[in-house]
Design an enzyme around this catalytic site. Structure first.
Site, PDB file in Angstrom:
ATOM      1  N   ILE A 168       0.858  -1.186   0.000  1.00  0.00           N
ATOM      2  CA  ILE A 168       0.000   0.000   0.000  1.00  0.00           C
ATOM      3  C   ILE A 168       0.894   1.236   0.000  1.00  0.00           C
ATOM      4  O   ILE A 168       1.821   1.338   0.814  1.00  0.00           O
ATOM      5  CB  ILE A 168      -0.936   0.004   1.214  1.00  0.00           C
ATOM      6  CG1 ILE A 168      -1.896  -1.183   1.143  1.00  0.00           C
ATOM      7  CG2 ILE A 168      -1.731   1.309   1.283  1.00  0.00           C
ATOM      8  CD1 ILE A 168      -2.777  -1.346   2.363  1.00  0.00           C
ATOM      9  N   HIS A 169       0.648   2.157  -0.894  1.00  0.00           N
ATOM     10  CA  HIS A 169       1.420   3.385  -1.020  1.00  0.00           C
ATOM     11  C   HIS A 169       0.459   4.562  -1.125  1.00  0.00           C
ATOM     12  O   HIS A 169      -0.703   4.402  -1.500  1.00  0.00           O
ATOM     13  CB  HIS A 169       2.289   3.362  -2.291  1.00  0.00           C
ATOM     14  CG  HIS A 169       3.232   2.207  -2.363  1.00  0.00           C
ATOM     15  ND1 HIS A 169       4.524   2.264  -1.922  1.00  0.00           N
ATOM     16  CD2 HIS A 169       3.048   0.943  -2.838  1.00  0.00           C
ATOM     17  CE1 HIS A 169       5.113   1.095  -2.116  1.00  0.00           C
ATOM     18  NE2 HIS A 169       4.242   0.280  -2.669  1.00  0.00           N
ATOM     19  N   ARG A 170       0.959   5.771  -0.815  1.00  0.00           N
ATOM     20  CA  ARG A 170       0.140   6.954  -1.084  1.00  0.00           C
ATOM     21  C   ARG A 170       0.289   7.294  -2.564  1.00  0.00           C
ATOM     22  O   ARG A 170       1.390   7.313  -3.111  1.00  0.00           O
ATOM     23  CB  ARG A 170       0.525   8.123  -0.190  1.00  0.00           C
ATOM     24  CG  ARG A 170       1.769   8.880  -0.575  1.00  0.00           C
ATOM     25  CD  ARG A 170       2.070   9.995   0.431  1.00  0.00           C
ATOM     26  NE  ARG A 170       3.118  10.885  -0.043  1.00  0.00           N
ATOM     27  CZ  ARG A 170       4.018  11.458   0.744  1.00  0.00           C
ATOM     28  NH1 ARG A 170       4.017  11.217   2.037  1.00  0.00           N
ATOM     29  NH2 ARG A 170       4.926  12.271   0.230  1.00  0.00           N
ATOM     30  N   GLY A 187      13.410  -1.582   1.463  1.00  0.00           N
ATOM     31  CA  GLY A 187      12.566  -2.559   2.135  1.00  0.00           C
ATOM     32  C   GLY A 187      11.358  -3.044   1.357  1.00  0.00           C
ATOM     33  O   GLY A 187      11.076  -4.231   1.347  1.00  0.00           O
ATOM     34  N   GLU A 233       2.409 -11.517   0.427  1.00  0.00           N
ATOM     35  CA  GLU A 233       1.564 -11.282   1.606  1.00  0.00           C
ATOM     36  C   GLU A 233       0.098 -11.629   1.391  1.00  0.00           C
ATOM     37  O   GLU A 233      -0.673 -11.657   2.363  1.00  0.00           O
ATOM     38  CB  GLU A 233       1.688  -9.822   2.047  1.00  0.00           C
ATOM     39  CG  GLU A 233       2.953  -9.496   2.810  1.00  0.00           C
ATOM     40  CD  GLU A 233       4.140  -9.198   1.912  1.00  0.00           C
ATOM     41  OE1 GLU A 233       5.241  -8.979   2.437  1.00  0.00           O
ATOM     42  OE2 GLU A 233       3.946  -9.183   0.673  1.00  0.00           O
ATOM     43  N   GLU A 289       0.139  12.485   7.372  1.00  0.00           N
ATOM     44  CA  GLU A 289       0.737  11.170   7.545  1.00  0.00           C
ATOM     45  C   GLU A 289       0.554  10.685   8.984  1.00  0.00           C
ATOM     46  O   GLU A 289       0.109  11.428   9.856  1.00  0.00           O
ATOM     47  CB  GLU A 289       2.225  11.208   7.170  1.00  0.00           C
ATOM     48  CG  GLU A 289       2.468  11.306   5.678  1.00  0.00           C
ATOM     49  CD  GLU A 289       2.225   9.982   4.949  1.00  0.00           C
ATOM     50  OE1 GLU A 289       1.785   9.010   5.599  1.00  0.00           O
ATOM     51  OE2 GLU A 289       2.477   9.928   3.726  1.00  0.00           O
TER      52      GLU A 289
END
Length: 491
Positions: A168-170, A187, A233, A289
């Site tokens: 999941i990313h912005r 990572g 995952e 954030e």
């Protein structure tokens, strides 16, 4: 109906059976700052500026500019609600997820006929194609760099297709077919795959799935070393549900997507090209954030060129999250608890009874560890456990150690132990010059020029609130009588 595969709609139907966990409204809402502004009061929690609180998840059925689309927010903004959705005691979710990582159920690919995510298809070649009118991506504040996808599951693979991952990313909508994606350095497996594509100077095919079973979104937030490179995952979600996550092949890219998602975006990350994240606003801000501050707009985010948007036909659900909310706390914190437990259980089995990453740390920066001291040789093991926690999750900043009689989910109880079982000159340990989360706003060289040489470095802190084994008799809490029928007096 009971045999229907798990997806977001099945979860929402189950959640409706629990009082006060889901509230739907037909009152019109503007997705530009108003939606997040309203939910801030109703149920955001976390590190959101006060006043805020824990409340129900919200389903907004009447979103300005997006007829037929619903927007869901706050689904995971309560640890108790996560427990309900996973059919598990919320106190031990960390151990539940640790076991799920150890026993993954791999995803399966289904046919187009079994993929409701592809019921309605919009391709970039359509004359009126514009992702900004197809996907109801909200802004959290009036100062955001643009509409953000905050709960989009990015699926990608290595160039040779031997490894697959979801993260999941912005992601900010920049124009009608362009998304800016922030891939944090180091990572993340998607970032590793992208580096390989960039060396080949080839675009990386990706899909973005939105509106998912929370088992998928929460399971996807695991990071190394708990889920090393090559670990998919999606197997965690399969283990949580004891059924395989269903995938479908993309229509315009060589990548899979979640077959039962509400929305899917297909596209390619361009090789060796970046853009200014806030190119449309020039506010210098990205979005709020998890620490509770506005994130700085990145001058060079990666670029996704969109090829298609697909969604369900029957009132598709856009899912979103407030960056500093309790929802992010659980998304980040529960998998971190599982990662810490996984490492300490192998190194010092039986000595850490539970771990909680509280809202005060946004799920990432703080852990409370409950320690079992059963014999004299256990003295000092609690500090070993803290060091192991820092090893398990490099973005952790503060560890608080407490005894078994302390409720780690009650911050009053935790702070009580620091006031009655803690001496600062003996029990406060500082570890300077270590790696930390780059979104910690205190990571400024001017703040700490000796240990912060570059962004992403920080001093770390251990607060040891445990009682030495040979002094435990001096710290027994007042023992009240156990009354089994105490609830009768409330009738």
């Amino acid at each position: 109906m009971t045999n229907e595969p798990y997806d977001l709609r099945k979860v929402l139907r189950e959640l409706q059976q629990s009082t006060g966990q889901l509230h739907a409204t037909d009152k019109e809402i503007d997705p530009n700052a108003d939606l997040a502004g309203v939910y801030r009061y109703i149920g955001a929690g976390g590190t959101v500026m006060r006043p805020t609180q824990e409340g129900p998840a919200m389903l907004f059925n009447n979103v300005t500019g997006f007829p037929g689309t619903r927007v869901l927010i706050g689904l995971l903004a309560s640890r108790k609600r996560v427990g309900l959705m996973f059919h598990h005691d919320y106190h031990t979710l960390g151990r539940f997820l640790r076991d799920s990582v150890d026993n993954p159920v791999n995803p399966v690919t289904v046919s187009e006929a079994d993929a409701p995510a592809h019921e309605d298809i919009h391709k970039v070649t359509d004359p009126d194609f514009d992702i900004r009118t197809l996907v109801a991506a909200p802004t959290n504040t009036e100062y955001d760099a643009g509409p953000y996808i905050t709960m989009g599951l990015v699926s990608g693979s290595s160039p040779d297709k031997t490894m697959h991952d979801v993260t999941i990313h912005r992601m900010v909508l920049e124009d009608k077919d362009t998304i800016g994606i922030y891939i944090m350095p180091g990572g993340r497996h998607i970032g590793h795959f992208l580096e390989q594509y960039q060396k080949l100077n080839k675009p990386m095919p990706v899909t973005i799935s939105i509106g998912l079973d929370p088992a998928v979104t929460l399971g996807a937030t695991f990071e190394p070393p708990t889920t090393p490179l090559g670990y998919d995952e999606l197997g965690v979600a399969g283990a949580i549900r004891n059924e395989a996550v269903q995938l479908v092949q993309g229509l315009t890219v060589d990548e899979t997507a979640l077959a039962r998602s509400e929305f899917t975006i297909e596209g390619e990350i361009l090789p060796n090209e970046t853009m200014q994240e806030d190119i449309n606003t020039n506010t210098g801000k990205a979005m709020p954030e998890f620490p509770g501050y506005d994130g700085d707009a990145n001058p060079a985010v990666n670029i996704i060129k969109v090829k298609a948007v697909t969604h369900r036909k029957d009132h598709p659900i856009m899912q979103t999250v407030i960056g500093p909310s309790e929802e992010h706390v659980n998304l980040a914190g529960i998998p971190t608890e599982a990662s810490i437990l996984s490492l300490v259980d192998r190194a010092i089995p039986g000595k850490v009874t539970n771990v909680f990453n509280p809202p005060a740390g946004g799920g990432k920066l703080m852990s409370i560890m409950q320690i079992h001291q059963g014999e004299e040789s256990d003295m000092g093991i609690q500090r070993q456990a803290a060091l192991l926690a820092f090893s398990a999750f490099k973005e952790l900043k503060t560890v608080i150690l407490v005894d078994e009689d302390v409720d780690i989910f009650d911050m009053n109880d935790v702070i009580w132990t620091l006031n009655t079982r803690f001496q600062a000159d003996q029990d406060l340990i500082v570890l300077p010059g270590m790696r930390n989360h780059p979104l910690d706003p205190s990571e400024l060289q001017a703040y700490d020029p000796k240990s912060i040489r570059t962004r992403g470095m920080s001093s770390k802190l251990i607060l040891d609130g445990t009682v030495p084994f040979d002094m435990q008799k001096n710290f027994e809490r007042a023992q009240f009588k156990e009354v089994k029928n105490w609830q009768d007096y409330l009738k």
